[in-house]
Design an enzyme around this catalytic site. Structure first.
Site, PDB file in Angstrom:
ATOM      1  N   THR A  13      35.740 -23.862   8.097  1.00  0.00           N
ATOM      2  CA  THR A  13      36.775 -23.278   7.242  1.00  0.00           C
ATOM      3  C   THR A  13      38.153 -23.836   7.572  1.00  0.00           C
ATOM      4  O   THR A  13      38.969 -24.065   6.675  1.00  0.00           O
ATOM      5  CB  THR A  13      36.790 -21.748   7.385  1.00  0.00           C
ATOM      6  OG1 THR A  13      35.535 -21.223   6.947  1.00  0.00           O
ATOM      7  CG2 THR A  13      37.897 -21.123   6.562  1.00  0.00           C
ATOM      8  N   LYS A 158      29.880 -13.531  16.784  1.00  0.00           N
ATOM      9  CA  LYS A 158      30.703 -13.270  15.605  1.00  0.00           C
ATOM     10  C   LYS A 158      30.322 -11.904  15.050  1.00  0.00           C
ATOM     11  O   LYS A 158      29.165 -11.665  14.697  1.00  0.00           O
ATOM     12  CB  LYS A 158      30.510 -14.354  14.543  1.00  0.00           C
ATOM     13  CG  LYS A 158      31.457 -14.157  13.357  1.00  0.00           C
ATOM     14  CD  LYS A 158      31.342 -15.247  12.298  1.00  0.00           C
ATOM     15  CE  LYS A 158      32.341 -14.977  11.173  1.00  0.00           C
ATOM     16  NZ  LYS A 158      32.241 -15.959  10.070  1.00  0.00           N
ATOM     17  N   TYR A 280       9.909   2.268  29.595  1.00  0.00           N
ATOM     18  CA  TYR A 280       8.888   2.865  28.754  1.00  0.00           C
ATOM     19  C   TYR A 280       7.536   2.159  28.937  1.00  0.00           C
ATOM     20  O   TYR A 280       7.459   1.003  29.356  1.00  0.00           O
ATOM     21  CB  TYR A 280       9.300   2.792  27.279  1.00  0.00           C
ATOM     22  CG  TYR A 280      10.578   3.539  26.974  1.00  0.00           C
ATOM     23  CD1 TYR A 280      10.598   4.932  26.890  1.00  0.00           C
ATOM     24  CD2 TYR A 280      11.776   2.851  26.784  1.00  0.00           C
ATOM     25  CE1 TYR A 280      11.766   5.619  26.619  1.00  0.00           C
ATOM     26  CE2 TYR A 280      12.955   3.532  26.512  1.00  0.00           C
ATOM     27  CZ  TYR A 280      12.945   4.910  26.433  1.00  0.00           C
ATOM     28  OH  TYR A 280      14.101   5.588  26.170  1.00  0.00           O
TER      29      TYR A 280
END
Length: 340
Positions: A13, A158, A280
């Site tokens: 960008t 991000k 677990y």
């Protein structure tokens, strides 16, 4: 004496312009460099190398190797390297470079922007200022500079598509921030490096698949991946490492995958805190099948680290050793390190 910095441009960008088909990386490295005098006048001696011209969605393992090789070739000629890069896959690139380049003698800093450099409201200039300051700091390693923060490359994720504060450091503090005093380094958060010569290990195994587990996920998918010759699978499990085994026995399939030579890594879908398979029954069952825990690694780090480890060795014991040890700060080694 001015610090000598190299800027590697890859597109993204920050170098994009509006086209009839939307934003596309249309700005050359030289054009992007035209903005540098307003960002860092008289402070640095900056060279620019236009390496790629891509939206970061198109930056893949082949490009990672090219970027890593270029850094390796240039690391003794500069005080720091800045990489301009699209934000969407920046965390993957920063993570994989952290594994491919060991004991870097200089800072390597990735940055970009949420708006193109020529947009009147762009965040590009502020991000470049931070990136240049970090690249000139002498702090060794791979980093992301964004929104006046510097994050360890293998800890960045991000988290926002539009907000200028686009990246977070997950399970680890930022290594630096900018305020009225300038760039403030958190030296305790910097990655551990040695004085050994920098080493490049750029081999990668591309046949690694990421699965986000959902209720009712069909374990037969693992057979399909094995038939497609995948060598590694990363599973984003529930919570601290939950995997279903009632009606659709995923745990049994993991055993079959291991017998077919596939390395399976399980991480948590939760962004913060580590997986813990000791809590677990299902976690302990998975560990018995040879599943590797990613602990508190980001998904980006887990995927790229597995690609990198499988590119270095085929030996199961060595794969386990390399993946589970902390190489560049991607794993929190103890509780005290969490409070850096």
């Amino acid at each position: 004496m001015k610090k000598r910095l190299l800027v590697l441009t890859t597109g993204g960008t920050i170098a994009s312009r509006a086209t009839d088909e939307g934003l596309a990386p249309d700005m050359s490295g030289g054009e992007l460099a035209g903005w540098f005098p307003s960002v860092a006048p008289d402070y640095y001696e900056i060279s620019v190398l236009e390496l790629l011209h891509l939206d970061s969605s198109n930056i893949q393992p082949e490009e990672w190797r090219l970027i890593a090789q270029t850094i390796y070739d240039c690391q003794t000629s500069y005080d720091g390297i800045v990489i301009t890069h699209g934000t969407d896959t920046m965390a993957y690139t920063a993570s994989v470079l952290s594994f491919m380049l060991r004991d870097l003698p200089i800072p390597v800093v990735l940055t970009g922007s949420q708006l193109p450099a020529d947009h009147p409201m762009t965040d590009a200039m502020e991000n470049l200022r931070t990136a240049f300051a970090m690249a000139a700091s002498g702090a060794r390693g791979v980093f992301i500079a964004f929104n006046r923060k510097v994050l360890l490359g293998c800890r960045a994720v991000k988290t926002h598509t539009m907000d200028f504060d686009a990246f977070e450091s997950v399970n680890y503090p930022p290594v630096a921030y900018v305020d009225g005093k300038g760039l403030n380094l958190n030296t305790r958060a910097l990655p551990r490096v040695t004085d050994a010569p920098c080493r490049l290990h750029s081999e990668l195994e591309q046949k690694v698949f990421l699965i986000k587990l959902t209720p009712g996920f069909d374990p037969e998918v693992l057979d399909m991946l094995a038939d497609m010759h995948y060598r590694g699978i990363v599973i984003e499990a529930f919570g601290a490492g939950g995997l279903h085994f009632v009606r659709r026995d995923l745990v049994a399939k993991l055993q079959k995958a291991a017998l077919r030579g596939i390395t399976v890594v399980v991480c948590s879908q939760c962004l913060y805190e580590p997986s813990d398979f000791s809590l677990y029954q299902v976690g302990k069952m998975a560990l018995k099948q040879g599943v590797l825990e990613s602990r508190d690694m980001t998904t980006e780090a887990a995927v790229t680290k597995l690609m990198w480890v499988l590119g270095q060795t085929d030996d199961p014991a060595e794969i386990r050793r390399m993946f589970t040890c902390n190489l560049c700060g991607e794993i929190t080694e103890d509780l005290e390190e969490r409070n850096i």
